[in-house]
Scaffold this motif. Structure first.
Motif, PDB file in Angstrom:
ATOM      1  N   GLY A  95       0.701  -1.124  -0.035  1.00  0.00           N
ATOM      2  CA  GLY A  95      -0.144   0.221  -0.126  1.00  0.00           C
ATOM      3  C   GLY A  95       0.960   1.440   0.266  1.00  0.00           C
ATOM      4  N   PHE A  96       1.721   1.346   0.917  1.00  0.00           N
ATOM      5  CA  PHE A  96       2.813   2.573   0.816  1.00  0.00           C
ATOM      6  C   PHE A  96       3.381   2.689  -0.438  1.00  0.00           C
ATOM      7  CE2 PHE A  96       7.209   3.549   1.096  1.00  0.00           C
ATOM      8  CZ  PHE A  96       7.280   4.802   1.425  1.00  0.00           C
ATOM      9  N   ALA A  97       3.886   1.757  -1.207  1.00  0.00           N
ATOM     10  CA  ALA A  97       4.699   1.775  -2.749  1.00  0.00           C
ATOM     11  C   ALA A  97       3.546   2.303  -3.534  1.00  0.00           C
ATOM     12  CB  ALA A  97       5.023   0.551  -2.930  1.00  0.00           C
ATOM     13  N   THR A  98       2.571   1.810  -3.711  1.00  0.00           N
ATOM     14  CA  THR A  98       1.349   2.113  -4.524  1.00  0.00           C
ATOM     15  C   THR A  98       0.901   3.565  -4.236  1.00  0.00           C
ATOM     16  OG1 THR A  98       0.497  -0.218  -4.708  1.00  0.00           O
ATOM     17  CG2 THR A  98      -0.790   1.612  -5.453  1.00  0.00           C
ATOM     18  N   PHE A  99       0.832   3.694  -3.018  1.00  0.00           N
ATOM     19  CA  PHE A  99       0.299   5.216  -2.907  1.00  0.00           C
ATOM     20  C   PHE A  99       1.410   6.434  -3.358  1.00  0.00           C
ATOM     21  CE2 PHE A  99      -0.201   8.937  -0.096  1.00  0.00           C
ATOM     22  CZ  PHE A  99      -1.500   9.300  -0.449  1.00  0.00           C
ATOM     23  N   ILE A 100       2.646   6.012  -2.965  1.00  0.00           N
ATOM     24  CA  ILE A 100       3.761   7.073  -3.448  1.00  0.00           C
ATOM     25  C   ILE A 100       3.784   6.978  -4.818  1.00  0.00           C
ATOM     26  CG2 ILE A 100       6.156   7.522  -2.960  1.00  0.00           C
ATOM     27  CD1 ILE A 100       4.644   8.188  -0.736  1.00  0.00           C
ATOM     28  N   ILE A 101       3.761   6.148  -5.742  1.00  0.00           N
ATOM     29  CA  ILE A 101       3.660   6.139  -6.886  1.00  0.00           C
ATOM     30  C   ILE A 101       2.740   7.174  -7.585  1.00  0.00           C
ATOM     31  CG2 ILE A 101       3.164   4.886  -9.155  1.00  0.00           C
ATOM     32  CD1 ILE A 101       4.585   2.400  -7.891  1.00  0.00           C
ATOM     33  N   GLY A 102       1.488   7.219  -6.989  1.00  0.00           N
ATOM     34  CA  GLY A 102       0.487   8.209  -7.270  1.00  0.00           C
ATOM     35  C   GLY A 102       1.157   9.551  -6.995  1.00  0.00           C
ATOM     36  N   LEU A 103       1.964   9.846  -6.297  1.00  0.00           N
ATOM     37  CA  LEU A 103       2.493  11.125  -5.812  1.00  0.00           C
ATOM     38  C   LEU A 103       3.850  11.600  -6.811  1.00  0.00           C
ATOM     39  CD1 LEU A 103       2.153  11.049  -1.996  1.00  0.00           C
ATOM     40  CD2 LEU A 103       0.509  12.156  -3.790  1.00  0.00           C
ATOM     41  N   LEU A 104       4.329  10.642  -7.659  1.00  0.00           N
ATOM     42  CA  LEU A 104       5.694  10.807  -8.203  1.00  0.00           C
ATOM     43  C   LEU A 104       5.553  11.667  -9.025  1.00  0.00           C
ATOM     44  CD1 LEU A 104       7.427   7.568  -9.007  1.00  0.00           C
ATOM     45  CD2 LEU A 104       7.970   9.220  -7.272  1.00  0.00           C
ATOM     46  N   PRO A 105       6.628  12.892  -9.175  1.00  0.00           N
ATOM     47  CA  PRO A 105       6.598  13.753 -10.367  1.00  0.00           C
ATOM     48  C   PRO A 105       7.016  13.110 -11.747  1.00  0.00           C
ATOM     49  CG  PRO A 105       8.365  14.238  -8.769  1.00  0.00           C
ATOM     50  CD  PRO A 105       7.526  13.186  -8.232  1.00  0.00           C
ATOM     51  N   THR A 106       6.822  13.393 -12.781  1.00  0.00           N
ATOM     52  CA  THR A 106       7.188  12.962 -14.013  1.00  0.00           C
ATOM     53  C   THR A 106       8.788  13.404 -14.666  1.00  0.00           C
ATOM     54  OG1 THR A 106       5.977  14.523 -15.438  1.00  0.00           O
ATOM     55  CG2 THR A 106       4.788  12.808 -14.682  1.00  0.00           C
ATOM     56  N   TYR A 107       8.903  12.764 -15.744  1.00  0.00           N
ATOM     57  CA  TYR A 107      10.283  13.009 -16.245  1.00  0.00           C
ATOM     58  C   TYR A 107      10.313  14.535 -16.595  1.00  0.00           C
ATOM     59  CZ  TYR A 107      14.371  12.517 -19.174  1.00  0.00           C
ATOM     60  OH  TYR A 107      15.582  12.585 -19.833  1.00  0.00           O
ATOM     61  N   GLU A 108       9.185  14.951 -17.213  1.00  0.00           N
ATOM     62  CA  GLU A 108       9.514  16.466 -17.335  1.00  0.00           C
ATOM     63  C   GLU A 108       9.590  17.301 -16.203  1.00  0.00           C
ATOM     64  OE1 GLU A 108       6.416  19.518 -19.788  1.00  0.00           O
ATOM     65  OE2 GLU A 108       5.603  17.666 -18.910  1.00  0.00           O
ATOM     66  N   THR A 109       9.495  16.969 -15.157  1.00  0.00           N
ATOM     67  CA  THR A 109       9.623  17.768 -13.889  1.00  0.00           C
ATOM     68  C   THR A 109      10.930  17.437 -13.327  1.00  0.00           C
ATOM     69  OG1 THR A 109       7.118  17.505 -13.460  1.00  0.00           O
ATOM     70  CG2 THR A 109       8.499  18.439 -11.713  1.00  0.00           C
ATOM     71  N   ILE A 110      11.279  16.475 -13.140  1.00  0.00           N
ATOM     72  CA  ILE A 110      12.523  16.158 -12.401  1.00  0.00           C
ATOM     73  C   ILE A 110      13.573  15.253 -13.203  1.00  0.00           C
ATOM     74  CG2 ILE A 110      11.463  16.182 -10.070  1.00  0.00           C
ATOM     75  CD1 ILE A 110      11.629  13.339  -9.908  1.00  0.00           C
ATOM     76  N   GLY A 111      13.317  15.201 -14.256  1.00  0.00           N
ATOM     77  CA  GLY A 111      14.457  14.339 -15.343  1.00  0.00           C
ATOM     78  C   GLY A 111      14.405  12.991 -14.875  1.00  0.00           C
ATOM     79  N   GLY A 112      15.726  12.553 -14.778  1.00  0.00           N
ATOM     80  CA  GLY A 112      15.831  11.030 -14.683  1.00  0.00           C
ATOM     81  C   GLY A 112      15.791  10.488 -13.304  1.00  0.00           C
ATOM     82  N   TRP A 113      15.496  11.431 -12.365  1.00  0.00           N
ATOM     83  CA  TRP A 113      15.027  10.841 -11.129  1.00  0.00           C
ATOM     84  C   TRP A 113      13.790  10.345 -11.184  1.00  0.00           C
ATOM     85  CZ3 TRP A 113      17.761   9.931  -7.253  1.00  0.00           C
ATOM     86  CH2 TRP A 113      19.105  10.508  -6.865  1.00  0.00           C
ATOM     87  N   ALA A 114      12.734  10.789 -11.984  1.00  0.00           N
ATOM     88  CA  ALA A 114      11.719  10.385 -12.062  1.00  0.00           C
ATOM     89  C   ALA A 114      11.626   8.613 -12.289  1.00  0.00           C
ATOM     90  CB  ALA A 114      10.585  10.803 -13.116  1.00  0.00           C
ATOM     91  N   PRO A 115      12.264   8.337 -13.425  1.00  0.00           N
ATOM     92  CA  PRO A 115      12.249   6.794 -13.453  1.00  0.00           C
ATOM     93  C   PRO A 115      12.716   5.952 -12.454  1.00  0.00           C
ATOM     94  CG  PRO A 115      13.635   7.923 -15.034  1.00  0.00           C
ATOM     95  CD  PRO A 115      13.018   8.937 -14.510  1.00  0.00           C
ATOM     96  N   ILE A 116      13.970   6.883 -11.887  1.00  0.00           N
ATOM     97  CA  ILE A 116      14.614   5.919 -10.779  1.00  0.00           C
ATOM     98  C   ILE A 116      13.596   5.764  -9.635  1.00  0.00           C
ATOM     99  CG2 ILE A 116      16.540   6.400  -9.193  1.00  0.00           C
ATOM    100  CD1 ILE A 116      18.176   7.717 -11.270  1.00  0.00           C
ATOM    101  N   LEU A 117      13.210   6.604  -9.341  1.00  0.00           N
ATOM    102  CA  LEU A 117      12.335   6.597  -8.008  1.00  0.00           C
ATOM    103  C   LEU A 117      11.120   5.716  -8.410  1.00  0.00           C
ATOM    104  CD1 LEU A 117      11.933  10.400  -7.108  1.00  0.00           C
ATOM    105  CD2 LEU A 117      13.003   8.669  -5.674  1.00  0.00           C
TER     106      LEU A 117
END
Length: 450
Positions: A95-117
Motif C-alpha cells: 500500500g505504501f509503495a502504490t500510494f507514493i507512485i501516485g504522487l511521483l513527479p514525471t520525467y518532465e519535472t525532475i528528469g532522470g530521477w523520475a524513472p529511478i524513483l
C-alpha cells in the motif's frame, strides 16, 4: 459441532485472504496497466514509442525480480513466527509503495530521477507481493477440511483476477477523461485510491487467527530455524516442479491480460477500450471458473486438472492471435476469455492446494513462496517485455510471440508429467513428518551400528 466450528473458521480465514489478496493484486496490476499505456510517455520519453514501451515494461519486470527476495524474507519469518503477522506487513508495504507512485513527479519535472524513483517503488511492490501469495493461501489451506483443500485454496487465487478486474475498471473510468487531463492527473487516481483499500484489508487481517498447522508446530517446538536452507536441501525436486508448473500459468497470463493491451493498440490500431473491456469480461468469468476447477481437483486430483489447463493453453496460443488479428471486437473478447477463464483458470484453481501439499508445514511458506516467485522472473515477469521485443523483431508478426507462449506451455506440461498426485487425505500430515522420519531413521541406524 467441532467439525462445523472448524469449517466456520476456515470460511472466515478464506474470506480475509480473498479480500487482502485482491487488494494487493489490485495494487500490482494497476502498475501493469499503467506501464503499458501511460508510463512510456511520462517516465520514459523516447522518439520511438516502442522503445519507450519496452523501457516501461522493463520496470514491470523488475517487480518480478524482487518477488523472490520477498518470498525468501517473508517465507523465512512466516515459517518462524507465523502466517498472520507477515500478511499484515506485506499489505502495508504494498500500500505504501502504490500510494507514493501516485504522487511521483514525471520525467518532465525532475528528469532522470523520475524513472529511478519509479523503479525503486516497483521493487518494493515486488518484495511485498513476493511474501503475500504464500501467506494468503496458507492461511486458507491450513484451516481447510482435508477433502476441500482444492476448493478453499482456490478462493485466495481469485484475488488475482478480482484485483485485475477492479484495477481495469478504475483504469477504464479514469482513462475516459480527456487525454490531457488523464496524462496530467487522472492516471494517479487509481494509485492514490489504494490507500483506502489497504486500510480495509489491514483491519481484516489483524483480526485473523493463526493457522492450526503452524500453531501445532509452535506448541511442539518443531518450528524450523532455517526454512529456506531446509527447502534447498530436502525439497529441491518439489521446488523445481513448482517452478516448471508455473511457466504456462504465469507467462501466458500476462500475455492474455496485459501484452494484449499493447498488441491491440499499437499493432492493430484499435481503441484501448476494446482489449480493456475484453480483459474485464474475462476476469469476471475467471473468478467463477477458478473455484470450479479447484473443487474439481478435490474430486479427480490436482494433476489432471492442472495438466488439462496446460495442454489447452499450448493448443490455444496460435488461435489466440488469429482471433485478435481479425480486429473484430467479439472475437477479440472470445480470445481473452478462453485464454483466462479456461486455460489459466484450470491451472490457477488447483494450484494453491497442489503446491502446498508438496511441502511440510515447517517449511511450507518458504517452499511455495520461493518456487512460485523464482518462476515469476523467468515466466511472468519477462513475458510482456519478451513478447514486445519479439513483436518488434518480427516486424509486427505475432507468430514468434505465439511460439514463445507455446514453449512456456510445454515446460509446464513436462513438469506436471513428472509430478506425483498430491490430493490424498494424509498429504499434509505426512509431509509434516517426513523430515522427522529421516532424522529418526538416521539415529536408529547410528545406534544399531554402535
Amino acid at each position: 459441532m467441532k467439525e462445523g466450528k472448524k469449517e466456520n473458521q476456515a470460511i472466515k480465514a478464506t474470506t480475509s485472504s480473498v479480500i487482502g489478496s485482491t487488494i494487493e493484486w489490485y495494487d500490482f496490476h494497476i502498475y501493469g496497466l499503467t506501464a503499458a499505456l501511460v508510463f512510456p510517455a511520462l517516465f520514459f520519453p523516447s522518439s520511438d514509442p516502442l522503445i519507450g514501451t519496452i523501457e516501461s515494461l522493463a520496470t514491470f519486470t523488475l517487480g518480478f525480480i524482487a518477488r523472490p527476495v520477498g518470498g525468501i524474507i517473508f517465507g523465512h519469518f512466516g515459517d518462524k513466527i507465523g502466517r498472520k503477522s507477515i500478511l499484515a506487513i506485506t499489505l502495508l508495504l504494498m500500500g505504501f509503495a502504490t500510494f507514493i507512485i501516485g504522487l511521483l513527479p514525471t520525467y518532465e519535472t525532475i528528469g532522470g530521477w523520475a524513472p529511478i524513483l519509479l523503479i525503486a517503488l516497483r521493487l518494493i511492490q515486488g518484495i511485498a507481493v513476493g511474501g503475500e501469495w504464500g501467506g494468503a493461501i496458507l492461511v486458507t489451506i491450513e484451516h481447510a477440511p482435508h477433502n476441500k483443500r482444492g476448493l478453499y485454496g482456490s478462493w485466495p487465487q481469485m484475488g488475482g483476477p478480482l484485483g485485475l478486474f477492479i484495477a481495469t475498471l478504475v483504469f477504464t473510468i479514469v482513462s475516459s477523461l480527456p487525454e490531457r487531463q488523464f496524462l496530467s492527473w487522472g492516471w494517479r487516481v487509481p494509485f492514490l485510491a489504494s490507500i483506502l483499500l489497504v486500510t480495509i484489508g489491514l483491519f481484516i487481517r489483524l483480526k485473523l487467527a493463526e493457522t492450526p498447522e503452524f500453531q501445532k508446530l509452535k506448541d511442539s517446538r518443531k518450528v524450523s530455524k532455517t526454512p529456506i536452507l531446509e527447502v534447498l536441501k530436502f525439497h529441491k525436486k518439489a521446488l523445481i516442479q513448482v517452478m516448471g508448473a508455473r511457466f504456462a500459468e504465469s507467462g501466458t497470463y500476462f500475455i492474455f491480460s496485459m501484452f494484449v493491451l499493447t498488441y491491440t493498440t499499437t499493432q492493430l490500431g484499435l481503441p484501448r477500450s476494446v482489449a480493456v473491456s475484453g480483459v474485464m469480461i474475462a476476469t469476471i468469468l475467471e473468478v467463477i471458473a477458478i473455484p470450479l476447477f479447484g473443487r474439481l481437483s478435490d474430486k479427480i486430483g490436482r494433476r489432471p486438472v492442472y495438466m488439462g489447463g496446460a495442454i489447452f493453453t499450448a493448443l490455444f496460443v496460435f488461435p489466440f492471435f488469429w482471433l485478435l488479428d481479425t480486429k473484430t471486437t467479439p472475437l477479440i473478447w472470445l480470445a481473452i476469455v478462453l485464454g483466462l477463464a479456461i486455460g489459466h483458470a484450470a491451472m490457477y484453481g488447483p494450484q494453491a492446494a497442489f503446491f502446498s501439499e508438496m511441502f511440510g508445514a515447517n517449511v511450507r511458506y518458504s517452499g511455495i513462496s520461493l518456487g512460485y516467485q523464482l518462476s515469476s522472473i523467468l515466466a511472468g515477469g519477462l513475458a510482456p517485455i519478451v513478447a514486445t521485443f519479439l513483436l518488434s523483431w518480427s516486424a509486427g508478426k505475432s507468430w514468434l510471440v505465439a511460439l514463445y507462449a507455446l514453449g512456456m506451455a510445454l515446460i509446464t506440461i513436462y513438469s506436471i508429467y513428472f509430478t506425483k498426485e498430491t490430493n490424498n487425505k494424509n498429504t499434509l500430515a505426512t509431509n509434516n513428518t517426513n523430515k522427522d522420519k529421516v532424522s529418526v531413521s538416521v539415529k536408529s541406524t547410528h545406534r544399531s551400528s554402535m
